[in-house]
Write a protein that holds these residues in place. Structure first.
Motif, short mmCIF file in Angstrom:
data_model
loop_
_atom_site.label_atom_id
_atom_site.label_comp_id
_atom_site.label_asym_id
_atom_site.label_seq_id
_atom_site.Cartn_x
_atom_site.Cartn_y
_atom_site.Cartn_z
N GLU A 179 0.68 -1.32 -0.04
CA GLU A 179 0.09 0.05 -0.04
C GLU A 179 0.93 1.45 -0.16
O GLU A 179 2.01 1.05 0.45
N GLN A 180 0.57 2.40 -0.43
CA GLN A 180 0.96 3.44 -0.61
C GLN A 180 0.87 4.39 0.64
O GLN A 180 -0.42 4.36 0.94
N LEU A 181 1.77 4.96 1.15
CA LEU A 181 1.69 5.77 2.30
C LEU A 181 1.20 6.89 1.96
O LEU A 181 1.45 7.73 0.80
N PRO A 182 0.67 7.81 2.84
CA PRO A 182 0.07 9.09 2.68
C PRO A 182 1.15 10.29 2.42
O PRO A 182 2.30 10.25 2.79
N ALA A 183 0.99 11.02 1.27
CA ALA A 183 1.74 12.36 1.03
C ALA A 183 3.12 12.01 1.06
O ALA A 183 3.75 11.03 0.28
#
Length: 254
Positions: A179-183
């Motif tokens: 999963e992609q982490l925020p910002a």
């Protein structure tokens, strides 16, 4: 904590590039930018008077070995609750308005539980601290480290990781889930990811990656030509270490 085991042995850089000193005008300009007449009034605890203050005549460690011994002694005071809170007196604060001569630069994590000045029981003007999540390097961090070494002649750079590092935990979790982490947090994870120890599982993977990340950051700094030249000449040591939250002990990461 024995001084020879508390922070670590000096590494040897392979690079042999000679260090070219900055011109006097450039050095004066750079020093003026960071050592102007701004008062340095922060203390270990806001609104609390220091327990004690060492005299202004305390000799600054001038070699990597002396700097390591001073950090080891300070960490021993910290973890045994015998802090001295040095160099917080009015006289010291006044003396620092005309310049600074820190004896070590600590590159550490932003974690609020690991403030270098407290962990090593040092005061105003003693340490230059650079902090980023997971000790991640970018141009601003590299420039800050280079300033301390090349312009202020700091003899020791300590890369300080710590137990239960949240940045490392996030990087390991993202690596496992995909999963992609925020910002901008993904930027941090991407730079820690190459150091993930995939030979281990669960908490052991995080714990081992913390050490691997310290080693990688230390190696990257030691590979910088200007810093490597200072290491080769014996003027500088770049070492890796780790702070244990459970014991408050700083020990080497070799």
């Amino acid at each position: 904590m024995n001084a020879d085991r508390s922070v670590g042995a000096q590494p040897t850089a392979s690079a042999r590039t000679r260090f070219a000193p900055a011109s006097p005008a450039r050095r004066a300009l750079l020093r003026a930018g960071l050592t102007g007449a701004a008062a340095l009034g922060a203390t270990a605890a806001l609104g609390t008077a220091p327990a004690s203050a060492t005299p202004t005549s305390r000799r600054r460690p001038g070699t990597p070995e002396e700097a390591l011994r001073e950090l080891a002694a300070g960490n021993r005071r910290w973890r045994t609750f015998r802090q001295q809170h040095p160099n917080e007196s009015p006289a010291v604060r006044q003396s620092l308005t005309s310049g600074q001569h820190p004896f070590a630069l600590v590159l550490g994590c932003i974690d609020s539980r690991v403030p270098p000045e407290l962990v090593f029981d040092q005061g105003l003007g003693d340490l230059m601290t650079v902090r980023s999540a997971g000790e991640v390097l970018d141009e601003a961090v590299l420039g800050s480290v280079a300033y301390g070494v090349l312009e202020l002649d700091i003899p020791l750079v300590l890369v300080l990781g710590h137990q239960s590092c949240g940045a490392v935990k996030a990087a390991v979790a993202a690596d496992q889930s995909g999963e992609q982490l925020p910002a901008h947090i993904q930027y941090i994870a991407d730079r820690i990811a190459p150091n993930i120890d995939r030979t281990k599982e669960g908490d052991a993977r995080v714990d081992s990656t913390i050490d691997a990340n310290v080693r990688a950051v230390r190696a990257a700094l030691a590979a910088e030509p200007d810093l490597a030249a200072k290491v080769s000449s014996g003027e500088l040591a770049i070492v890796g270490a780790r702070y244990e939250l459970t014991t408050q002990h700083v020990h080497p990461v070799t």
